[in-house]
Design a protein around this motif. Structure first.
Motif, short mmCIF file in Angstrom:
data_model
loop_
_atom_site.label_atom_id
_atom_site.label_comp_id
_atom_site.label_asym_id
_atom_site.label_seq_id
_atom_site.Cartn_x
_atom_site.Cartn_y
_atom_site.Cartn_z
N PRO A 42 0.80 -1.23 0.00
CA PRO A 42 0.00 0.00 0.00
C PRO A 42 0.83 1.28 0.00
CG PRO A 42 -0.92 -1.59 1.53
CD PRO A 42 0.39 -2.15 1.07
N TRP A 43 1.91 1.31 0.79
CA TRP A 43 2.69 2.55 0.92
C TRP A 43 3.36 2.97 -0.39
CZ3 TRP A 43 7.76 1.72 -0.25
CH2 TRP A 43 8.25 0.43 -0.11
N THR A 44 3.46 2.05 -1.35
CA THR A 44 4.09 2.42 -2.62
C THR A 44 3.26 3.44 -3.39
OG1 THR A 44 3.08 0.54 -3.79
CG2 THR A 44 5.26 0.20 -2.80
N PHE A 45 1.96 3.53 -3.07
CA PHE A 45 1.12 4.54 -3.72
C PHE A 45 1.54 5.94 -3.28
CE2 PHE A 45 -1.52 0.85 -4.46
CZ PHE A 45 -2.05 1.09 -5.72
N LEU A 46 1.98 6.06 -2.03
CA LEU A 46 2.50 7.34 -1.55
C LEU A 46 3.77 7.71 -2.32
CD1 LEU A 46 2.61 9.76 0.37
CD2 LEU A 46 3.69 8.26 2.07
N LEU A 47 4.66 6.75 -2.50
CA LEU A 47 5.88 7.01 -3.26
C LEU A 47 5.56 7.36 -4.71
CD1 LEU A 47 8.35 4.22 -2.04
CD2 LEU A 47 8.11 6.58 -1.24
N GLU A 48 4.58 6.70 -5.28
CA GLU A 48 4.20 7.00 -6.67
C GLU A 48 3.66 8.42 -6.80
OE1 GLU A 48 1.22 5.49 -10.26
OE2 GLU A 48 1.34 4.34 -8.38
#
Length: 379
Positions: A42-48
Motif C-alpha cells: 500500500p505505501w508504494t502509492f505514496l511514493l508513486e
C-alpha cells in the motif's frame, strides 16, 4: 464470467501481443483473462504520488529555463505530471488513509491524511473521514447530505429531470467558468484552512505562504503559480468534476427508494478507459486506418484520462464499494476480476461496467435526466 466475444479487454488480449498486456492492464484498469496478479504494498502509492509530483516540478523547472517550443512542451508535460501526482494524493493516499488502509498503524494514516489535507487544500481529514464513512452506507449513499449528491446536485447545480443536453451544457459551462472555479477554490480553502484545527490550519497557510515568499525572493513567483498553483487549483478541479460525475450512477426511479444491496450494485459501476480494438484486418487500408485510429485514441485521450482522471483504483470504484475493507485494493484490477468471475458472492447481481469516461458521464447524465424533477436521487 464476462463474455470474451464482447469484452473489450478480452478482445485486446486476443488481438494484441502478450508483451503489451501488462501495459494495457494498467491503462484500462482491467486484467487480461488469466493474467498473473502483481502484489503491491500500500505505501508504494505514496511514493508513486510523490514521484509524479516531484518529476512534474523538475520538468517544469527545466521548461522555464529553456525557450521556444521545447519550453512550452516541457511546461505542458509538467502540468500533466503534477496534476497526476496530486490526483494520486487525493485518491490513493488521502482517500485510503481515511479507510486506514495505507499504513498498518491507524495513527500513521491519520497523521499523513491530515498533512495532505493541509498542504493540498483538501477538506480537513477528520471531517472528510467521517463524511466518507457515511457515504459508504447504503442508507446514506445518494441521499440528501451524501458527499456525492452534495457535489453533483448542490455544488455543480445539476437538477433531476433536466434534459440531458441541458445537463451537459451546465457541466461544460461550469468547467469553463471562472466563477465556478473561484467558488470551488474558496470552498476548498475554507474546508482546509478554516477547519477550526489551529495546528492543521497553520501548517497549511504557513506552508503556502513560505513557498510563495521563497519563490518570489528567488525570482520564481511566476513559475510557482504556473507549475504549482495551477495544477493544485484549476487543473485538479477540472479532473475532480470529471471523476466525481462517474463515481455513481443515479438509480432508475423505480428503484431509487430501495436501500438494499441491489440498489448498491446498480448505482456503482466500473468505468474503464479504452474501447474495443478493431478486428485483424490491418492488411487492408480500412483495417490499417482503424488500428491507427484506435492506437491514437488509446495513447492520447485514454492515456490522459487514466493519468489524471481515472487514477489508481478509480476504474474499479464498484469493487471498492462492494468490498471497502478488502486488503486486495492495491491489486484492484485483478481483485475485481476475480470477484466478477466468482459471481460476486453476497450480492444479488454481478458487476456492471462502461468503457470510456465521456460515455460514462453521458450515461449518468441520462440517468439523472430520467428522474422526476422534484426528486433527490436517493430520497
Amino acid at each position: 464470467m464476462s463474455d470474451h466475444r464482447t469484452d473489450p479487454r478480452a478482445l485486446m488480449a486476443l488481438r494484441l501481443p502478450r508483451a503489451m498486456q501488462p501495459v494495457l492492464t494498467w491503462l484500462t484498469g482491467r486484467p487480461a483473462p488469466g493474467e498473473r496478479v502483481r502484489v503491491r504494498a500500500p505505501w508504494t502509492f505514496l511514493l508513486e504520488a510523490l514521484a509524479w509530483t516531484v518529476l512534474g516540478q523538475l520538468v517544469g523547472a527545466v521548461g522555464f529555463a529553456t525557450h521556444g517550443l521545447i519550453s512550452a512542451a516541457l511546461i505542458a508535460l509538467s502540468l500533466v505530471l503534477t496534476t497526476a501526482g496530486v490526483s494520486l494524493f487525493q485518491i490513493a493516499v488521502f482517500h485510503r488513509c481515511a479507510h486506514a488502509q495505507l499504513f498498518a498503524d491507524r495513527r500513521h494514516n491519520r497523521d499523513v491524511g491530515r498533512l495532505v489535507s493541509a498542504l493540498l487544500l483538501f477538506k480537513h481529514f477528520d471531517r472528510y473521514q467521517q463524511e466518507h464513512m457515511s457515504h459508504h452506507s447504503v442508507r446514506t449513499l445518494l441521499t440528501e447530505g451524501d458527499e456525492f449528491n452534495d457535489f453533483v446536485l448542490g455544488f455543480c447545480r445539476l437538477e433531476p429531470g433536466m434534459p440531458k443536453r441541458q445537463l451537459w451544457r451546465c457541466v461544460l459551462t461550469s468547467l469553463a467558468s471562472p466563477r465556478f472555479h473561484t467558488r470551488f477554490l474558496v470552498h476548498r480553502a475554507r474546508m482546509s484552512w478554516m477547519s477550526g484545527d489551529r495546528l492543521h490550519d497553520t501548517v497549511g497557510i504557513t506552508s503556502w505562504a513560505l513557498g510563495a515568499a521563497g519563490c518570489a525572493a528567488a525570482g520564481w513567483l511566476i513559475p510557482f503559480f504556473v507549475l504549482w498553483v495551477l495544477p493544485l487549483t484549476l487543473l485538479l478541479q477540472l479532473v475532480t468534476v470529471g471523476r466525481i460525475l462517474i463515481e455513481h450512477r443515479f438509480p432508475d426511479p423505480s428503484h431509487s427508494g430501495d436501500r438494499d444491496k441491489l440498489f448498491q450494485c446498480r448505482v456503482t459501476l466500473g468505468v474503464f478507459p479504452g474501447s474495443e480494438p478493431p478486428p485483424h484486418d490491418a492488411a487492408t487500408l480500412r483495417g490499417l486506418v482503424s488500428w491507427v485510429t484506435w492506437w491514437a485514441d488509446m495513447l492520447t485521450v485514454q492515456l490522459l484520462v487514466r493519468v489524471v482522471v481515472l487514477v489508481a483504483d478509480t476504474p474499479c470504484h464498484d469493487f471498492h464499494h462492494r468490498r471497502p475493507s478488502s486488503p486486495r485494493w492495491t491489486e484492484y484490477a485483478h481483485a475485481r476480476q476475480d470477484d466478477l468471475d466468482a459471481g460476486c458472492p453476497g450480492y444479488p447481481i454481478n458487476y456492471g461496467e462502461t468503457w470510456g469516461l465521456i460515455r460514462a458521464i453521458d450515461e449518468n447524465l441520462a440517468a439523472l435526466s430520467s428522474l422526476p424533477r422534484d426528486a433527490s436521487a436517493g430520497r
